[in-house]
Design a protein around this motif. Structure first.
Motif, PDB file in Angstrom:
ATOM      1  N   GLY A   1      12.053 -10.448  -7.746  1.00 26.80           N
ATOM      2  CA  GLY A   1      11.903  -9.185  -8.463  1.00 26.80           C
ATOM      3  C   GLY A   1      11.327  -8.045  -7.678  1.00 26.80           C
ATOM      4  N   ALA A   2      10.944  -8.271  -6.412  1.00 28.77           N
ATOM      5  CA  ALA A   2      10.379  -7.191  -5.601  1.00 28.77           C
ATOM      6  C   ALA A   2      11.509  -6.339  -5.019  1.00 28.77           C
ATOM      7  CB  ALA A   2       9.521  -7.757  -4.473  1.00 28.77           C
ATOM      8  N   SER A   3      11.174  -5.099  -4.683  1.00 22.76           N
ATOM      9  CA  SER A   3      12.184  -4.198  -4.134  1.00 22.76           C
ATOM     10  C   SER A   3      12.430  -4.450  -2.654  1.00 22.76           C
ATOM     11  CB  SER A   3      11.762  -2.746  -4.341  1.00 22.76           C
ATOM     12  OG  SER A   3      10.507  -2.493  -3.709  1.00 22.76           O
ATOM     13  N   SER A   4      11.495  -5.117  -1.982  1.00 17.71           N
ATOM     14  CA  SER A   4      11.627  -5.386  -0.556  1.00 17.71           C
ATOM     15  C   SER A   4      10.646  -6.485  -0.174  1.00 17.71           C
ATOM     16  CB  SER A   4      11.338  -4.132   0.269  1.00 17.71           C
ATOM     17  OG  SER A   4       9.977  -3.754   0.114  1.00 17.71           O
ATOM     18  N   THR A   5      10.849  -7.049   1.012  1.00 18.82           N
ATOM     19  CA  THR A   5       9.912  -8.059   1.493  1.00 18.82           C
ATOM     20  C   THR A   5       8.527  -7.450   1.704  1.00 18.82           C
ATOM     21  OG1 THR A   5      11.693  -9.293   2.566  1.00 18.82           O
ATOM     22  CG2 THR A   5       9.459  -9.739   3.323  1.00 18.82           C
ATOM     23  N   ALA A   6       8.487  -6.208   2.198  1.00 15.48           N
ATOM     24  CA  ALA A   6       7.188  -5.554   2.398  1.00 15.48           C
ATOM     25  C   ALA A   6       6.454  -5.387   1.080  1.00 15.48           C
ATOM     26  CB  ALA A   6       7.380  -4.203   3.077  1.00 15.48           C
ATOM     27  N   GLY A   7       7.166  -4.969   0.034  1.00 13.41           N
ATOM     28  CA  GLY A   7       6.538  -4.818  -1.272  1.00 13.41           C
ATOM     29  C   GLY A   7       6.032  -6.144  -1.809  1.00 13.41           C
ATOM     30  N   TRP A   8       6.801  -7.208  -1.597  1.00 15.04           N
ATOM     31  CA  TRP A   8       6.382  -8.528  -2.054  1.00 15.04           C
ATOM     32  C   TRP A   8       5.150  -9.021  -1.294  1.00 15.04           C
ATOM     33  CZ3 TRP A   8       6.482 -13.507   0.233  1.00 15.04           C
ATOM     34  CH2 TRP A   8       6.349 -14.575  -0.655  1.00 15.04           C
ATOM     35  N   LEU A   9       5.145  -8.807   0.032  1.00 15.75           N
ATOM     36  CA  LEU A   9       3.984  -9.209   0.827  1.00 15.75           C
ATOM     37  C   LEU A   9       2.743  -8.443   0.419  1.00 15.75           C
ATOM     38  CD1 LEU A   9       5.568  -9.449   4.390  1.00 15.75           C
ATOM     39  CD2 LEU A   9       4.689 -11.353   3.024  1.00 15.75           C
ATOM     40  N   ARG A  10       2.920  -7.181   0.118  1.00 21.26           N
ATOM     41  CA  ARG A  10       1.764  -6.370  -0.303  1.00 21.26           C
ATOM     42  C   ARG A  10       1.115  -6.973  -1.540  1.00 21.26           C
ATOM     43  NH1 ARG A  10       1.709  -1.091  -3.901  1.00 21.26           N
ATOM     44  NH2 ARG A  10      -0.379  -0.349  -3.484  1.00 21.26           N
ATOM     45  N   HIS A  11       1.954  -7.362  -2.503  1.00 16.55           N
ATOM     46  CA  HIS A  11       1.433  -7.920  -3.755  1.00 16.55           C
ATOM     47  C   HIS A  11       0.919  -9.337  -3.536  1.00 16.55           C
ATOM     48  CE1 HIS A  11       0.922  -7.969  -8.046  1.00 16.55           C
ATOM     49  NE2 HIS A  11       1.726  -9.001  -8.207  1.00 16.55           N
ATOM     50  N   ARG A  12       1.645 -10.126  -2.737  1.00 11.68           N
ATOM     51  CA  ARG A  12       1.297 -11.534  -2.536  1.00 11.68           C
ATOM     52  C   ARG A  12       0.036 -11.702  -1.703  1.00 11.68           C
ATOM     53  NH1 ARG A  12       2.923 -16.542  -4.659  1.00 11.68           N
ATOM     54  NH2 ARG A  12       2.207 -18.157  -3.218  1.00 11.68           N
ATOM     55  N   LEU A  13      -0.067 -10.946  -0.616  1.00 18.62           N
ATOM     56  CA  LEU A  13      -1.191 -11.093   0.317  1.00 18.62           C
ATOM     57  C   LEU A  13      -2.263 -10.031   0.132  1.00 18.62           C
ATOM     58  CD1 LEU A  13       0.785 -11.931   3.600  1.00 18.62           C
ATOM     59  CD2 LEU A  13      -0.044 -13.486   1.821  1.00 18.62           C
ATOM     60  N   ARG A  14      -2.041  -9.135  -0.841  1.00 18.37           N
ATOM     61  CA  ARG A  14      -2.996  -8.048  -1.123  1.00 18.37           C
ATOM     62  C   ARG A  14      -3.240  -7.180   0.107  1.00 18.37           C
ATOM     63  NH1 ARG A  14      -4.051 -12.598  -3.177  1.00 18.37           N
ATOM     64  NH2 ARG A  14      -5.444 -13.236  -1.502  1.00 18.37           N
ATOM     65  N   LEU A  15      -2.131  -6.814   0.763  1.00 21.40           N
ATOM     66  CA  LEU A  15      -2.184  -5.919   1.914  1.00 21.40           C
ATOM     67  C   LEU A  15      -1.949  -4.486   1.460  1.00 21.40           C
ATOM     68  CD1 LEU A  15       0.157  -7.950   4.296  1.00 21.40           C
ATOM     69  CD2 LEU A  15      -2.337  -7.994   4.290  1.00 21.40           C
ATOM     70  N   ASP A  16      -2.357  -3.527   2.273  1.00 23.45           N
ATOM     71  CA  ASP A  16      -1.889  -2.172   1.982  1.00 23.45           C
ATOM     72  C   ASP A  16      -0.448  -2.065   2.455  1.00 23.45           C
ATOM     73  OD1 ASP A  16      -1.731  -1.176   4.730  1.00 23.45           O
ATOM     74  OD2 ASP A  16      -3.913  -1.142   4.706  1.00 23.45           O
ATOM     75  N   VAL A  17       0.255  -1.076   1.941  1.00 22.49           N
ATOM     76  CA  VAL A  17       1.705  -1.020   2.156  1.00 22.49           C
ATOM     77  C   VAL A  17       2.052  -0.848   3.629  1.00 22.49           C
ATOM     78  CG1 VAL A  17       1.862   1.470   1.764  1.00 22.49           C
ATOM     79  CG2 VAL A  17       3.847   0.017   1.302  1.00 22.49           C
ATOM     80  N   ALA A  18       1.230  -0.100   4.375  1.00 22.74           N
ATOM     81  CA  ALA A  18       1.512   0.094   5.803  1.00 22.74           C
ATOM     82  C   ALA A  18       1.415  -1.228   6.560  1.00 22.74           C
ATOM     83  CB  ALA A  18       0.546   1.123   6.389  1.00 22.74           C
ATOM     84  N   ALA A  19       0.401  -2.036   6.248  1.00 25.39           N
ATOM     85  CA  ALA A  19       0.245  -3.329   6.919  1.00 25.39           C
ATOM     86  C   ALA A  19       1.399  -4.261   6.577  1.00 25.39           C
ATOM     87  CB  ALA A  19      -1.086  -3.967   6.528  1.00 25.39           C
ATOM     88  N   ALA A  20       1.845  -4.243   5.331  1.00 29.86           N
ATOM     89  CA  ALA A  20       2.963  -5.100   4.929  1.00 29.86           C
ATOM     90  C   ALA A  20       4.241  -4.702   5.661  1.00 29.86           C
ATOM     91  CB  ALA A  20       3.164  -5.004   3.424  1.00 29.86           C
ATOM     92  N   ARG A  21       4.481  -3.409   5.784  1.00 28.22           N
ATOM     93  CA  ARG A  21       5.682  -2.953   6.487  1.00 28.22           C
ATOM     94  C   ARG A  21       5.614  -3.311   7.973  1.00 28.22           C
ATOM     95  NH1 ARG A  21       5.799   2.977   3.584  1.00 28.22           N
ATOM     96  NH2 ARG A  21       6.930   2.350   1.694  1.00 28.22           N
ATOM     97  N   ARG A  22       4.430  -3.168   8.574  1.00 32.93           N
ATOM     98  CA  ARG A  22       4.283  -3.527   9.989  1.00 32.93           C
ATOM     99  C   ARG A  22       4.570  -5.008  10.197  1.00 32.93           C
ATOM    100  NH1 ARG A  22      -0.269  -0.118   9.848  1.00 32.93           N
ATOM    101  NH2 ARG A  22      -1.637  -1.930   9.591  1.00 32.93           N
ATOM    102  N   LEU A  23       4.139  -5.841   9.264  1.00 34.24           N
ATOM    103  CA  LEU A  23       4.339  -7.277   9.382  1.00 34.24           C
ATOM    104  C   LEU A  23       5.829  -7.619   9.367  1.00 34.24           C
ATOM    105  CD1 LEU A  23       2.828  -9.947   9.603  1.00 34.24           C
ATOM    106  CD2 LEU A  23       2.739 -10.041   7.108  1.00 34.24           C
ATOM    107  N   VAL A  24       6.575  -7.016   8.442  1.00 38.38           N
ATOM    108  CA  VAL A  24       8.016  -7.278   8.366  1.00 38.38           C
ATOM    109  C   VAL A  24       8.721  -6.747   9.615  1.00 38.38           C
ATOM    110  CG1 VAL A  24      10.132  -6.793   7.078  1.00 38.38           C
ATOM    111  CG2 VAL A  24       8.003  -7.262   5.855  1.00 38.38           C
ATOM    112  N   SER A  25       8.343  -5.550  10.037  1.00 35.20           N
ATOM    113  CA  SER A  25       8.967  -4.945  11.214  1.00 35.20           C
ATOM    114  C   SER A  25       8.701  -5.767  12.467  1.00 35.20           C
ATOM    115  CB  SER A  25       8.444  -3.521  11.398  1.00 35.20           C
ATOM    116  OG  SER A  25       8.885  -2.959  12.610  1.00 35.20           O
ATOM    117  N   LEU A  26       7.465  -6.223  12.633  1.00 34.07           N
ATOM    118  CA  LEU A  26       7.118  -7.003  13.819  1.00 34.07           C
ATOM    119  C   LEU A  26       7.822  -8.354  13.807  1.00 34.07           C
ATOM    120  CD1 LEU A  26       5.455  -7.160  16.390  1.00 34.07           C
ATOM    121  CD2 LEU A  26       3.541  -8.030  15.047  1.00 34.07           C
ATOM    122  N   ALA A  27       7.944  -8.960  12.621  1.00 30.07           N
ATOM    123  CA  ALA A  27       8.645 -10.243  12.529  1.00 30.07           C
ATOM    124  C   ALA A  27      10.092 -10.099  12.984  1.00 30.07           C
ATOM    125  CB  ALA A  27       8.582 -10.765  11.096  1.00 30.07           C
ATOM    126  N   ALA A  28      10.749  -9.021  12.566  1.00 30.52           N
ATOM    127  CA  ALA A  28      12.134  -8.786  12.975  1.00 30.52           C
ATOM    128  C   ALA A  28      12.223  -8.485  14.469  1.00 30.52           C
ATOM    129  CB  ALA A  28      12.721  -7.631  12.169  1.00 30.52           C
TER     130      ALA A  28
END
Length: 416
Positions: free
Chosen positions: A63-90
């Protein structure tokens, strides 16, 4: 993997309980090096997991709009950190194997790995995979001596070391790659702070930076010898002036069916007595003086709210969910109402809980604000929407996601 991670977690927990003060100085330094190396190796595992989850589409399926959005909610990250995590993984996943090996062994840090991966991609595009592999080996050696900034600077001339005959031809390609990175990394982050303030941060590409300076510089000049504002305050006021000018043009695109506008909620008695604070539709609070100033040049729409903040009446309702009815939804929902979503009202559409085609009325009790992604998701999935206590939306997940189907609410938006 789960068993090994559990054992590693237990070992780290034992270290956390150890008395660092009892260690000699050389042991403390050794412990610092070991924790840093372990941190990078663990990051390599996390990045591999994030990349696999992203590739499987787990976030969207839940139900999340993106992996970054899901990580933000799941790991309680701020949105910038979640996006960096997805970007770095790729980035690491697409890099030569030597980059992943270096990170997994703790030989390089996460940020150094990104620099090496970016450099390897540029070299591969201009000189081929074999030369890129050589470049990775050299850069990993250099990483033992240089921080990410110096490593990136030295990486721009890496071909001088691994393929001198190709260096000149690749210089142009390196410039193109840098431009591509600038386009990829461009962003502006708006973070709410205490007291209704916002913190702006981000990175502009060269063109946007030039545009910003062109409009900000003349407006941020001192207004005279009595201007006591510092440079930062003048730039702040200049940015506000630019926004006011843009709103006055009338040429901004509509948002959710309404023209671009400020929506302020305040009490009538407080407004009349010059003592009432106000709330913007994005949840920020305004002082009574600011509310009074904005009211001097604004259209005012009466609204009646109940004690729990539910909207009881807003002007005259229309057939479509626009105008007064949409503003009622903004007052009630504060943004996309889907659990875990932080999209603001201006990004949202109004959704009929009981579809219009099925006889559902256009009313506040039959409407909910949803961003584009979650609007499509609700239509295409088995999530159910209903109004719960105090008239606020709640969402019932499908049985495959939650066998108990416990209702969920969005807790990101402030309620009026």
């Amino acid at each position: 993997m789960i068993d090994e991670l559990a054992r590693a977690e237990s070992a780290v927990a034992a270290c956390a309980d150890a008395a660092a003060w009892a260690l000699a100085e050389h042991d403390l330094i050794a412990a610092l090096d070991a924790t840093h190396r372990l941190q990078q190796r663990l990051a390599a595992v996390q990045l591999a997991v994030v990349r696999e989850l992203d590739g499987r589409g787990t976030a969207v399926a839940q139900g999340a709009s993106s992996t970054a959005g899901w990580l933000r909610h799941r790991l309680r990250l701020d949105v910038a950190a979640a996006r960096r995590l997805v970007s770095l993984a790729a980035c690491v996943d697409a890099a030569p194997h030597g980059v992943r090996e270096a990170l997994a062994s703790g030989a390089v840090s996460v940020e150094q790995a990104r620099v090496i991966a970016d450099t390897a991609a540029a070299v591969s595009a201009s000189a081929g995979v074999e030369v890129a592999d050589k470049a990775v080996g050299v850069l990993v050696e250099w990483a033992a001596q240089f921080d990410p900034s110096l490593l990136r600077r030295m990486g721009t001339r890496i071909l001088d070391h691994v393929a001198p005959d190709l260096a000149d031809a690749a210089a142009s390609a390196a410039l193109d790659a840098e431009a591509a990175r600038a386009a990829r990394d461009r962003h502006v982050t708006i973070s709410e702070q205490a007291g209704g303030r916002l913190r702006l941060s981000g990175t502009l590409d060269a063109e946007a930076a030039a545009l910003l300076r062109a409009v900000i510089d003349p407006l941020s000049a001192p207004s005279g010898p009595d201007d006591t504002r510092c440079a930062g305050q003048r730039r702040h006021d200049a940015l506000a002036d630019v926004c006011r000018l843009a709103l006055r043009t009338g040429e901004l695109p509509e948002n959710g069916g309404d023209p671009a506008q400020l929506v302020v909620t305040t009490g009538y008695d407080g407004l009349a007595s010059q003592l009432g604070a106000g709330t913007l539709d994005i949840g920020l609070r305004l002082t009574p003086a600011t509310v009074r100033r904005l009211a001097c040049d604004a259209a005012i729409l009466p609204a009646v709210l109940g004690g729990a903040g539910q909207v009881l009446d807003v002007g005259r309702q229309r057939r479509l969910i626009t105008g007064p009815l949409r503003r009622a939804l903004v007052l009630r929902d504060g943004g996309c109402a889907f659990p875990g979503c932080d999209r603001p009202p201006r990004w949202c559409a109004a959704h009929h809980i009981r579809h219009w085609a099925d006889g559902g009325p256009t009313s506040l009790d039959n409407a909910v604000l949803l961003c584009g992604h979650h609007h499509r998701h609700v239509h295409q999935s088995d999530w159910a929407v209903r109004l719960g206590d105090a008239g606020h939306p709640e969402f019932v997940p499908p049985a495959w996601l939650d066998p108990d189907q416990l209702p969920r609410r969005n807790h990101y938006h402030r309620r009026t």
